[in-house]
Write an enzyme that holds these catalytic residues in place. Structure first.
Site, PDB file in Angstrom:
ATOM      1  CG  HIS A   1     -61.382  -6.779 -25.306  1.00 34.53           C
ATOM      2  ND1 HIS A   1     -60.555  -5.775 -25.781  1.00 34.53           N
ATOM      3  CD2 HIS A   1     -60.642  -7.496 -24.433  1.00 34.53           C
ATOM      4  CE1 HIS A   1     -59.368  -5.880 -25.207  1.00 34.53           C
ATOM      5  NE2 HIS A   1     -59.389  -6.922 -24.385  1.00 34.53           N
TER       6      HIS A   1
ATOM      7  CG  HIS B   1     -59.048 -10.562 -17.721  1.00 30.11           C
ATOM      8  ND1 HIS B   1     -59.303  -9.429 -18.478  1.00 30.11           N
ATOM      9  CD2 HIS B   1     -59.424 -10.257 -16.448  1.00 30.11           C
ATOM     10  CE1 HIS B   1     -59.829  -8.500 -17.701  1.00 30.11           C
ATOM     11  NE2 HIS B   1     -59.908  -8.973 -16.461  1.00 30.11           N
TER      12      HIS B   1
ATOM     13  CD  GLU C   1     -61.194  -7.149 -20.724  1.00 31.39           C
ATOM     14  OE1 GLU C   1     -60.386  -6.502 -20.033  1.00 31.39           O
ATOM     15  OE2 GLU C   1     -60.901  -8.238 -21.263  1.00 31.39           O
TER      16      GLU C   1
ATOM     17  CG  HIS D   1     -58.747  -2.575 -23.098  1.00 32.43           C
ATOM     18  ND1 HIS D   1     -59.829  -3.382 -22.821  1.00 32.43           N
ATOM     19  CD2 HIS D   1     -57.653  -3.263 -22.689  1.00 32.43           C
ATOM     20  CE1 HIS D   1     -59.414  -4.505 -22.261  1.00 32.43           C
ATOM     21  NE2 HIS D   1     -58.086  -4.466 -22.174  1.00 32.43           N
TER      22      HIS D   1
END
Length: 276
Positions: free
Chosen positions: A104, A60, A10, A115
């Site tokens: 992120h 990820h 992200e 998130h």
């Protein structure tokens, strides 16, 4: 010098939307190549600093995003799942430093694709009462293992979050958040040049004081679903703070592994898309 690189997606240069980072998304294939270019910039920096052993962990989602043939030949790749140590699979005390690429901001922060691990399924997390997301939990786990985090790349909110945890970590902002799915992007070549320069400049990392692996901490997670929280109470050592919040106590690496089990349970109960 042994260097460990954990790469999320992200926070990669140019990526702003779920379609950029989720398999099947219309721009996912482009996104995974952008991911490789950010990683390769970090690898080049590590090589320039004298690294002779570089491990890259694809951290990820499905953890099969990086194409092995797209990775710099100086690095080895850990690919696939499940992984007992999640985003830090393969990290050991023998590594001299860790680099976080493409990270992120945590849930609740207005960062690009922000998130905490599971999109809307996890509302909040705390480590010893302190709000935490993927950045803080990975940093704390690496510290407990005895490996300093040398650098982090991501959007400006991710960089700010890292600075709150450890101001000594070098950060590179590759984009600037305007909203959760909107960013002011830096030119890709410029951003990657800065990643390479930053990693080369910060390595090797002087030894830092780190938390003892046997120190006890408390991890608390507030879920969107009361069903998830209720089910997790069947795991020994997990207690309830309220109908949607569970917690456990242990060493940070142990809690990180346990949290991986929590996520697998939650995924089996919810099966929700991460961005909604």
């Amino acid at each position: 010098m042994r260097i460990y690189i954990s790469v999320d997606m992200e926070g990669v240069t140019g990526l702003v939307d779920a379609d950029d980072v989720q398999p099947g998304g219309r721009d996912y294939e482009r996104g995974r190549l952008m991911m490789a270019e950010d990683v390769n910039a970090a690898v080049r920096g590590a090589v320039a600093a004298g690294a002779t052993d570089i491990t890259v962990n694809d951290a990820h989602g499905p953890m099969r995003n990086l194409l092995p043939e797209s990775l710099h030949p100086a690095a080895r790749l850990i690919r696939g799942k499940p992984k007992q140590l999640l985003m830090l699979e393969g990290l050991t005390a023998e590594h001299d430093a860790a680099v976080f690429v493409g990270y992120h901001a945590r849930a609740g922060v207005l960062g690009v694709l922000s998130h905490s691990f599971m999109g809307h399924e996890i509302e909040d997390m705390w480590l010893d009462g302190r709000p935490v997301g993927e950045i803080g939990l990975a940093h704390a786990t690496a510290a407990a293992i005895g490996v300093p985090v040398a650098a982090l790349t991501g959007d400006d909110r991710a960089c700010a979050e890292m600075a709150e945890w450890d101001a000594s970590v070098t950060t590179v902002a590759v984009k600037y958040a305007r909203d959760r799915f909107t960013a002011d992007l830096r030119p890709a070549e410029e951003a990657r040049a800065d990643i390479e320069k930053a990693v080369a400049a910060v390595l090797p990392v002087p030894p830092r004081a780190s938390a003892a692996a046997q120190d006890q901490s408390t991890l608390t997670v507030r879920w969107q679903s009361a069903s998830v929280a209720s089910t997790l109470l069947g795991i020994p050592g997990v207690t309830s703070a309220d109908t949607r919040t569970v917690q456990a106590r242990g060493t940070v690496p142990g809690l990180y592994r346990l949290f991986g089990v929590w996520m697998r349970v939650a995924a089996s109960l919810t099966n929700q898309a991460p961005y909604c």
